[in-house]
Design a protein around this motif. Sequence first.
Motif, PDB file in Angstrom:
ATOM      1  N   LEU A   1      -5.921 -21.123  16.222  1.00  0.00           N
ATOM      2  CA  LEU A   1      -5.310 -21.379  17.520  1.00  0.00           C
ATOM      3  C   LEU A   1      -5.819 -22.683  18.141  1.00  0.00           C
ATOM      4  O   LEU A   1      -5.460 -23.016  19.273  1.00  0.00           O
ATOM      5  CB  LEU A   1      -5.596 -20.221  18.484  1.00  0.00           C
ATOM      6  N   GLY A   2      -6.645 -23.413  17.408  1.00  0.00           N
ATOM      7  CA  GLY A   2      -7.174 -24.684  17.901  1.00  0.00           C
ATOM      8  C   GLY A   2      -8.399 -24.546  18.785  1.00  0.00           C
ATOM      9  O   GLY A   2      -8.781 -25.474  19.489  1.00  0.00           O
ATOM     10  N   ILE A   3      -9.036 -23.374  18.752  1.00  0.00           N
ATOM     11  CA  ILE A   3     -10.239 -23.137  19.550  1.00  0.00           C
ATOM     12  C   ILE A   3     -11.469 -23.315  18.665  1.00  0.00           C
ATOM     13  O   ILE A   3     -11.496 -22.850  17.526  1.00  0.00           O
ATOM     14  CB  ILE A   3     -10.229 -21.705  20.142  1.00  0.00           C
ATOM     15  N   ASN A   4     -12.480 -24.001  19.193  1.00  0.00           N
ATOM     16  CA  ASN A   4     -13.719 -24.208  18.443  1.00  0.00           C
ATOM     17  C   ASN A   4     -14.366 -22.850  18.129  1.00  0.00           C
ATOM     18  O   ASN A   4     -14.681 -22.092  19.050  1.00  0.00           O
ATOM     19  CB  ASN A   4     -14.683 -25.060  19.265  1.00  0.00           C
ATOM     20  N   PRO A   5     -14.564 -22.518  16.853  1.00  0.00           N
ATOM     21  CA  PRO A   5     -15.182 -21.228  16.507  1.00  0.00           C
ATOM     22  C   PRO A   5     -16.553 -21.019  17.144  1.00  0.00           C
ATOM     23  O   PRO A   5     -16.961 -19.877  17.366  1.00  0.00           O
ATOM     24  CB  PRO A   5     -15.291 -21.297  14.982  1.00  0.00           C
ATOM     25  N   HIS A   6     -17.252 -22.123  17.438  1.00  0.00           N
ATOM     26  CA  HIS A   6     -18.560 -21.994  18.065  1.00  0.00           C
ATOM     27  C   HIS A   6     -18.461 -21.320  19.436  1.00  0.00           C
ATOM     28  O   HIS A   6     -19.403 -20.655  19.882  1.00  0.00           O
ATOM     29  CB  HIS A   6     -19.222 -23.363  18.210  1.00  0.00           C
ATOM     30  N   GLU A   7     -17.317 -21.509  20.103  1.00  0.00           N
ATOM     31  CA  GLU A   7     -17.122 -20.859  21.398  1.00  0.00           C
ATOM     32  C   GLU A   7     -17.124 -19.343  21.260  1.00  0.00           C
ATOM     33  O   GLU A   7     -17.598 -18.622  22.147  1.00  0.00           O
ATOM     34  CB  GLU A   7     -15.810 -21.318  22.042  1.00  0.00           C
ATOM     35  N   ILE A   8     -16.597 -18.853  20.156  1.00  0.00           N
ATOM     36  CA  ILE A   8     -16.575 -17.403  19.919  1.00  0.00           C
ATOM     37  C   ILE A   8     -17.999 -16.897  19.719  1.00  0.00           C
ATOM     38  O   ILE A   8     -18.372 -15.831  20.229  1.00  0.00           O
ATOM     39  CB  ILE A   8     -15.712 -17.064  18.690  1.00  0.00           C
TER      40      ILE A   8
END
Length: 431
Positions: A361-368
């Motif tokens: 979805l274009g979200i940085n996995p680190h944010e998760i």
Amino acid sequence: MLALLGFLTIGVFLLAIFTKKLSVIVSLVIIPIIFGLIGGFGAEIGGLMLDGLIQVAPTGIMLVFAIMYFGLMMDVGLFDPMIKKIIQIVKGDPLKVVMGTVFLAMIVHMDGNGSATFMITVTAMLPIYEKLGMNRLILAGVVALGAGVMNMIPWGGPTARAMTTLNAEAVDIFNPVIPAMVAGIAWVLVASYLIGREERKRLGIIDIEKIDFNLELDEETKKIRRPKLFYFNLLLTLLMLCALLLVWLPMPVVFIVGFIVALMVNYPKNADQQARILSHAGNVLLVASMIFAAGIFTGILNGTGMIGEMASALVRLIPESLGNYLPTIVAITSMPLSLVFTPDAYYFGVLPIISETASNLGINPHEIGRAAILGQMTVGFPLSPLTAATFILIGLTKVDLFEHQKFIFKWAFGTTIVMTIVALLTGAISI
């Protein structure tokens, strides 16, 4: 099918202990066995239970001797000077006792070891709570709050697992949420203050002159005190703590050897040794049996594949329209999901799936990863029935699991909410 069985296992377990229809230890064993048999794992279920028992065996062994060691140190009077000093400082004020408890829990948990934090903090503070007539649920609750928020440190289990899963460094996962963690610590202090203030209203400030350990000790207790061996016991305890922190020996070995040495020196006679062991047998049996029962519970859930299927099912439930809110959803649900997933199951099973979805979805996995450590087995671990440390906490404070969860859940969840808001405001996670 496996996901449904997994959710039913967790749901029925929580229902059983919430309604008190079954004891925790019975629920931990009988409920997963029933659902394992329903799932067709009758032939394998014995091996799965054994795998679970093997996994928790080192923890169980460590707890048996750790509880006996710290119990022995209470018997010999090692903590009496500290307890007297704390009582002089707090001057019989329950509010100051609660604040001192949470500060002590946060300081001790700097090493990231929940079991050690609970054993040290509860052992030191429980006599004060009992002397002042304070509610033991408060002791369990504020220790849980203090240890929970500090469990976000990079060398703590959850953050280390998140970094491993996402192939990231502390600068990627932990550093961006430092402001959120600071806010979480502030919230924990505020919550502890409010809890302590209510207890002060209930009990009032107790006249310190009424509390004199030397006068209150009965003859039997005085007989087992060893004031002449105070410095020996202090040095032995400090040496053991160094061995634990510097990993000179495995933790179970440290407590086994330490207990035996302390027992031999303080009570050379065989009859006295047997008496000391028997005096702590009840507490040891309660906690150890909980640990091994929890091993059966997690062994069946993991071995049958229920946990993995539950993780996949949860991800599929997230509508595409909410995809951009994924970090926020993960953050808000992280703490409650500590009641459902073990740390390994979440960080090695759920997190990879969610992070991959976020990446698409274009979200940085680190944010998760950052969102996950705001609650999942950090703030949530001292309330979870899936971690051994929880049973150490409730065993030592002698409180009921459900009552503990009911008492502290809103404050713990509030910690995650506060940290989520700050993480959003600072850009650690995005909306």
